[in-house]
Write an enzyme that holds these catalytic residues in place. Structure first.
Site, PDB file in Angstrom:
ATOM      1  N   PHE A  89       0.992  -1.321  -0.008  1.00 47.20           N
ATOM      2  CA  PHE A  89      -0.095   0.155  -0.116  1.00 47.20           C
ATOM      3  C   PHE A  89       1.010   1.256   0.085  1.00 47.20           C
ATOM      4  O   PHE A  89       0.626   2.202  -0.655  1.00 47.20           O
ATOM      5  CB  PHE A  89      -0.870   0.012   1.217  1.00 47.20           C
ATOM      6  CG  PHE A  89      -1.821   1.039   1.338  1.00 47.20           C
ATOM      7  CD1 PHE A  89      -3.037   1.223   0.952  1.00 47.20           C
ATOM      8  CD2 PHE A  89      -1.523   2.266   2.006  1.00 47.20           C
ATOM      9  CE1 PHE A  89      -3.778   2.125   0.807  1.00 47.20           C
ATOM     10  CE2 PHE A  89      -2.262   3.448   2.406  1.00 47.20           C
ATOM     11  CZ  PHE A  89      -3.350   3.463   1.571  1.00 47.20           C
TER      12      PHE A  89
ATOM     13  N   ASP B  88      -2.980   0.605  -4.883  1.00 48.67           N
ATOM     14  CA  ASP B  88      -2.644  -0.638  -4.481  1.00 48.67           C
ATOM     15  C   ASP B  88      -3.219  -1.718  -4.834  1.00 48.67           C
ATOM     16  O   ASP B  88      -4.012  -2.556  -4.524  1.00 48.67           O
ATOM     17  CB  ASP B  88      -2.668  -0.613  -2.913  1.00 48.67           C
ATOM     18  CG  ASP B  88      -2.247  -1.905  -2.056  1.00 48.67           C
ATOM     19  OD1 ASP B  88      -1.100  -2.423  -2.852  1.00 48.67           O
ATOM     20  OD2 ASP B  88      -2.587  -2.308  -1.146  1.00 48.67           O
TER      21      ASP B  88
ATOM     22  N   HIS C 240      -7.179 -10.234   8.589  1.00 48.00           N
ATOM     23  CA  HIS C 240      -7.475  -8.705   8.492  1.00 48.00           C
ATOM     24  C   HIS C 240      -8.882  -8.384   8.413  1.00 48.00           C
ATOM     25  O   HIS C 240      -9.832  -9.394   8.159  1.00 48.00           O
ATOM     26  CB  HIS C 240      -6.930  -8.471   7.024  1.00 48.00           C
ATOM     27  CG  HIS C 240      -6.624  -7.109   6.931  1.00 48.00           C
ATOM     28  ND1 HIS C 240      -6.301  -6.201   7.751  1.00 48.00           N
ATOM     29  CD2 HIS C 240      -6.228  -6.271   5.601  1.00 48.00           C
ATOM     30  CE1 HIS C 240      -6.115  -5.076   7.300  1.00 48.00           C
ATOM     31  NE2 HIS C 240      -5.680  -5.147   6.282  1.00 48.00           N
TER      32      HIS C 240
HETATM   33  C1  SPV Z   1      -0.274  -2.970   3.162  1.00 48.53           C
HETATM   34  O1  SPV Z   1       0.225  -2.154   3.771  1.00 48.53           O
HETATM   35  O2  SPV Z   1       0.012  -2.837   1.981  1.00 48.53           O
HETATM   36  C2  SPV Z   1      -1.215  -4.128   3.482  1.00 48.53           C
HETATM   37  C3  SPV Z   1      -2.098  -3.763   4.612  1.00 48.53           C
HETATM   38  O3  SPV Z   1      -1.328  -4.972   3.014  1.00 48.53           O
HETATM   39  S1  SPV Z   1      -3.630  -3.198   4.075  1.00 48.53           S
HETATM   40  O4  SPV Z   1      -3.424  -1.890   3.423  1.00 48.53           O
HETATM   41  O5  SPV Z   1      -4.548  -2.798   5.359  1.00 48.53           O
HETATM   42  O6  SPV Z   1      -4.190  -3.890   3.328  1.00 48.53           O
HETATM   43 MG    MG Z   2      -0.514  -4.923   1.111  1.00 45.82          MG
END
Ligand code: SPV
Ligand code: MG
Length: 290
Positions: free
Chosen positions: A44, A54, A186
């Site tokens: 991300f 992302d 998650h």
């Molecule tokens: C990331 O930091 O890329 C993750 C966590 O995978 S999340 O963005 O919450 O999916």
């Molecule tokens: Mg990620």
């Protein structure tokens, strides 16, 4: 003890580890200086730092290169976010040794389809691969590692996809059976309730991993008290801090018509030079420049 062995030992025993996200070596160095146990090589954050979604827009090679650059400037373990493993089990089998060679101590791989969509976006496209298919990907990752201390963390997006507790537990159980060293559960609910329910029901032997971005009220002391969680990941706080700070300073400079007012509040140029590793270069100068 090697960095990988330290990570494995800490994940399995003792106290809760905390990892901070990083999108480049400088943010990783700041996280290490602040006392975090590990670096989260966040997809991300890297995507955000390139100003793209992302969603597997960036190449795997670009993420790998960034993990190598990060691992080179910190001593703490780096946990690489390899999304879905860049394809099927074959792609995973090729990717894992490269991450290991880059100095990473663990990978986190999620059970979504490739290309993925980001997890925390409202109405994101969240499709999961079959449980058996993901078991094959975990097995491929475990078989591909050379150092037995290199950790493979399986992440289920069952709650993110709205499939419920039973599916999340069934998948996590299947992923442990396939050899995962830990399970990342998650959630994007704004209370920790569904994650707490999952933890209470979890009967597996491997530790759990949480990313409490959506439910920030859950503190480390509370997580530690649950007893089953080995690692908490702060998934995007480096990029959010950077965006907030840059936005404020840039606006202020435009508003003031110069840098005169912001200068005193900013880290000094000397501070940045130190973060660049200047001391190490001066040492090389003393030793080798004639
Ligand atoms: C990331 O930091 O890329 C993750 C966590 O995978 S999340 O963005 O919450 O999916
Ligand atoms: Mg990620």
């Amino acid at each position: 003890m090697s960095r990988n062995a330290r990570f494995r030992q800490q994940l399995q025993h003792a106290t809760l580890m905390h990892a901070m996200s990083a999108h480049n070596p400088l943010s990783a160095r700041l996280a290490a200086d602040a006392g975090f146990d590990a670096i989260w090589g966040s997809g991300f954050e890297l995507s955000a730092s390139y100003a793209v979604p992302d969603a597997n827009i960036l190449s795997a090679g670009l993420h790998l290169d960034m993990m190598r650059a990060i691992a080179a400037v910190v001593d703490i373990p780096v946990i690489a976010d390899i999304d879905t493993g860049f394809g099927n089990a074959i792609n995973v089998a090729y990717a894992v040794p490269q991450y290991e060679a880059a100095g990473v101590s663990a990978v986190v791989m999620e059970d979504k389809t490739f290309p993925k969509d980001t997890s925390l976006r409202a109405d994101g496209r969240q499709e999961l691969v079959r449980t058996e298919e993901f078991q094959g990907k975990i097995e491929a990752a475990c078989a591909a590692r050379r150092d037995p201390d290199f950790c493979v963390i399986a992440r289920t997006e069952a709650l993110i996809a709205g499939l419920g507790q039973a599916e999340a537990l069934a998948r996590a159980t299947a992923y442990e059976a396939a050899g995962a060293d830990a399970i990342l559960i998650h959630s994007k609910q704004t209370t920790p309730d569904e994650v707490l329910a999952f933890i209470a029901a979890w009967q597996g032997r491997v530790p759990l991993v949480l990313v409490p971005t959506a439910y920030p009220q859950l503190r480390e002391a509370d997580i530690q008290a649950l007893g089953k969680v080995g690692l908490v990941i702060y998934g995007n706080h480096a990029i959010r801090a950077a965006v907030g700070a840059m936005r404020d300073v840039f606006a202020r400079i435009r508003q003031d018509g110069g840098i005169h007012a912001v200068d005193a509040a900013l880290p000094t140029v000397r501070d940045i030079i130190a973060l660049q590793g200047d001391a190490g270069m001066r040492e090389l100068e003393r030793k080798f420049l004639r």
